[in-house]
Each structure stands twice: as C-alpha cells, then as structure tokens.
Design a protein around this motif. Structure first.
Motif, PDB file in Angstrom:
ATOM      1  N   GLY A 109       0.779  -0.928   0.154  1.00  0.00           N
ATOM      2  CA  GLY A 109      -0.558  -0.162   0.140  1.00  0.00           C
ATOM      3  C   GLY A 109       1.042   1.161  -0.038  1.00  0.00           C
ATOM      4  N   TRP A 193      -5.116   7.069  -5.606  1.00  0.00           N
ATOM      5  CA  TRP A 193      -4.333   6.663  -4.261  1.00  0.00           C
ATOM      6  C   TRP A 193      -5.594   5.579  -3.640  1.00  0.00           C
ATOM      7  CZ3 TRP A 193      -8.121   7.924  -0.844  1.00  0.00           C
ATOM      8  CH2 TRP A 193      -8.760   8.677  -1.432  1.00  0.00           C
ATOM      9  N   ARG A 196      -4.416   2.062  -2.439  1.00  0.00           N
ATOM     10  CA  ARG A 196      -3.650   1.694  -1.551  1.00  0.00           C
ATOM     11  C   ARG A 196      -4.341   1.362  -0.225  1.00  0.00           C
ATOM     12  NH1 ARG A 196       1.143   3.398  -2.602  1.00  0.00           N
ATOM     13  NH2 ARG A 196       1.175   4.817  -5.105  1.00  0.00           N
TER      14      ARG A 196
END
Length: 460
Positions: A109, A193, A196
C-alpha cells in the motif's frame, strides 16, 4: 502422534476455541489481501505494469504473472516453515508467518508506482509478492495442524472447515472494501490513491492476529511427540502422500480461483462488465462459497471426507460450462446471473469444507505441518496462482470465453481420480504417529472412506 480422546479432554474447550480463532485469523488476512489484489488487478496493471502505450490485457497478464510468482514461492514457504513447525512447534511458526505477512501486505500500500520510479515499481511489487508467498506457504500447514490437533472428538472436519471459511470471509472482506471504495471514490481517485487503502488496512488486522497467536498454547499432539519421539518415516511415503494430497485438492484450488478471484477481471475484459458489476458478481459467488463450507465440514464428520469432496468436484465438471454460459448470454436476466455465480461458489465450498481435515489426516504429527502445507501449496502454486495468467492469456489467444469453465472442470476431473487413490501411510506407520477416530482405532481405512479416521494407521 496419536490424537485421541484423552489428548483432547486434556486440551479442554478453552484452548480449542483459542486455537480456532488464532489459526483462522491469519488465513483471513492472507485471503483478504489476495482477494484485494485480484479485485484491483486492472488498477494495479495500470499503475505498475503498463508503460506508456501498453495495452490493458498486456498489463493484466503481467499483473497476474506477479500474482503467480507469489504462489510459486508458497511451496518454499511450506517446506521452510513447515519443517520449523514440525521441529520447534506450531505456535512460534504461526507468530513468525503472521508478522511477515502483515508487514509485506502493508508495504504494498505504500509502494511508489511506475509513474514515480519507472521500471523499479513492478520489481518492488513482485519482491513483496514473493515474501507474501513465503509467509502464506507457512500459514496453511501450521494453522490447519493447530486447528485439527486441538479439535474435539469427531469434529476435525468442522474445525478444519473454519480455515476454509475464513478464505470466504477474507475474500468477502476484500470485496466489501473494494465495493465501498468503488462507490465512495471516483474512478480517478480509486486509480490514483484509493487502491492503496485496502492493503494498508492489513496492518491493524495483523496486529490483532499477532496478539491472538501470542496467547496460543502448543498443541497436545506436538507436546506428546516431544515427550515420546517416534522413529523416522520412509521419505518415499511422505513424497507420495504430498503428491496425492496436491491432486486431491487441485480441483478446489482451480475452481476456487477461477470462480472467486479471477472472476472480476474476466467479466471486465472478456464480457465487458463494469467494475461494480464484476464486484457484485464476486460478492455473490463468495456468499455461496461461505454458505456451504461449514455444513460440508460437518457432513464430512458424519459420512467421510471423500464423498463430500467427490460431490463438489463432480458438480464442477458437469455444471461449469452451463453456468458460465448463463453469464455470457445477453438474454439471461440479472437475477438468474446472480443465481449462477451463487451456485458456482457454493459448489466450491463443498470441496473447501472437508479439504483441510482430509489433508491433516494424511500425515502423522512429525511431518504434518510440512506434508499438508506442501500438498496445499503445490496445488495452489500451479492451479490457483496460474489461474489468472492462464485464463487471461488463453482467452486472449483463442478468443474462447469458455476457458475458465474448461480450466476448473479439467482440474476437478483429476481431483476425482486422486480421491479414489490410497495414501502412502495407510497401514504402514508405527504406533503413536497417527490421528485416530473416536474409538481409538483407525482400522486400516483411508480418511476419505469414513469420518474422523486418519490415513495413518496404528500398529499395536
């Protein structure tokens, strides 16, 4: 080491419940992560494996190649950590593998993408997948050994089924997180994002699992083996049992990944479904999977492991193509498509329920972690880890969208043959190396023939 009524009474209900929780929680995290990786395969392909101008299928194939590589390191982890578990004990190995699994999953992540560090990004991701494969290889053998060796009389099928049930919970947990993110975030945010977050969530989950395992006792069987060491076992018998065990569960491995993990990307690339539609189908498949695992384990305690697993494998052989054709047909209603994936998952659960106990009963205590771990890891390395790669590449080259069904059906056909074979240890072991039934006698019967009877037979 014999696992009899006296052992289990000594263990008590409390240790059995703790063993069930501590053994299954690591499996939940492992399959949560593997599910998340599969659900976000198209996003990961875009962020890590597709350079400028690369195609979607090209990136997906590379993503699944990294996925498969992790599975090929599972047998290495099974051999390494399994040997430690058979020598040092189940508890320390379970603590070690959950620590490694948690750290590597969380690090995924935090990885920089191809746009940030270029060609280094896919190599870093692949390296972390390798460490995940090592830890996952050690997880199954140790956890199943703990859960079945602590199981009360006549309940190894049920206790082992919890290991498989946490597979379903992990996959559903990953699908749930993916579905929430897909609903809450825009596609740009998810690609940038949002992907993640599911990997980073493994950190608090792993700390909770570590706490449970630090409170775990060593199994009665292993403690008894330390007090009364047994003589060495013929290597050829161990090798045969590992190979046979891998054959017995290869249908479970192939059908499980084809129907439960690869399904989202297959629906998107081959049938042009949306990300949300693919996730919905996956959730339904995993709900069906979860619904039959525990009943199948319980049933195997009554009628035997073999009949239940043969039923599941046979149903895959017969129904895989018709169920997939329902998904492909434009004339099929949405509720009927949902029922098709639900049934597909439920059939896999019939194999996954008795599977862990069947493998545990194939090996004596002194090689149980190594033997059952290797059998499971080898099967998964070939037939689970390669499922996405083989299916995606085969569909790309042939244009035949029935490939997932053929893949699962062929593997299940081989499993049916393996389930009819006898185990290497049947009738050949020495006193004090076996699981026995509630009567204390194994009677020379394979574990697949009668419930709660081990494959390794006492010689009094």
């Amino acid at each position: 080491m014999e696992l009899n009524d006296e052992n289990r009474a000594t263990a008590g209900r409390g240790p059995s419940v703790r063993a069930l929780a501590a053994g299954s929680v690591g499996n939940f995290i492992e399959w949560y992560e593997f599910g998340v990786y599969g659900y976000f395969a198209t996003v990961i392909a875009e962020r890590f494996f597709t350079p400028t101008g690369g195609g979607t299928v090209e990136g997906l194939v590379k993503t699944y190649a990294a996925f498969a590589l992790a599975f090929f390191f599972r047998p290495v982890g099974a051999a390494l950590f399994g040997r430690l578990g058979d020598r040092m004990g189940r508890r320390p190995v379970l603590i070690l593998v959950i620590s490694l699994m948690t750290v590597t999953t969380a690090l995924i992540g935090a990885l920089p993408t191809y746009a940030t560090v270029g060609v280094l990004a896919p190599w870093l991701l692949t390296l972390l997948r390798v460490f995940q494969g090592l830890s996952a290889g050690g997880e199954f053998g140790g956890a199943v050994a703990v859960m079945t060796e602590f199981a009360p009389p006549g309940r190894r099928g049920l206790y082992g089924a919890w290991q498989s049930f946490t597979v379903a919970l992990g996959l559903l947990g990953g699908a749930g997180v993916a579905a929430v993110l897909a609903s809450a975030l825009t596609e740009a945010q998810l690609s940038s994002w949002g992907w993640r977050l599911p990997f980073l969530l493994a950190l608090p989950m792993g700390l909770g699992a570590l706490w449970l395992r630090l409170r775990l006792d060593e199994t009665p069987s292993f403690r008894e083996q330390e007090r009364e060491p047994t003589e060495s076992l013929p290597a050829r018998h161990v090798v045969w049992a590992v190979a046979l065990g891998a054959g017995r569960v290869m249908g479970w491995a192939a059908a499980g990944y084809a129907f439960l993990v690869v399904l989202p990307s297959y629906l998107q690339t081959a049938l042009h479904a949306t990300f949300r539609e693919a996730l919905t189908a996956t959730v339904l498949a995993n709900l069906g999977f979860a619904a039959t695992i525990i009943p199948a384990g319980l049933l195997s305690d009554r009628i035997g492991r073999r009949p239940v697993m043969l039923t599941g494998a046979g149903l895959v052989v017969v129904l895989a193509v018709p169920l997939l054709n329902l998904l492909q047909s434009d004339g099929t209603s949405t509720p009927l498509k949902g029922l098709a994936v639900l049934i597909a998952g439920a059939i896999v659960g019939l194999m996954a329920g008795p599977g862990p106990a069947l493998l545990a009963e194939m090996f004596p205590t002194r090689v149980r972690c190594t033997g059952l771990g290797l059998a499971y890891a080898l099967s998964n390395a070939v037939f689970s880890g390669c499922a996405g790669l083989i299916i995606t590449e085969a569909v790309k080259r042939t244009g035949n969208v029935d490939v997932p069904a053929y893949y699962a059906a062929a593997a299940c056909a081989v499993s049916m043959l393996a389930l009819f074979k006898s185990t290497a240890f049947n009738g050949t072991s020495v006193k004090g190396t076996s699981f026995t039934g509630t009567s204390g006698k194994a009677g020379g019967v394979d574990a697949g023939d009668r419930p709660d009877v081990g494959n390794v037979v006492r010689r009094d």
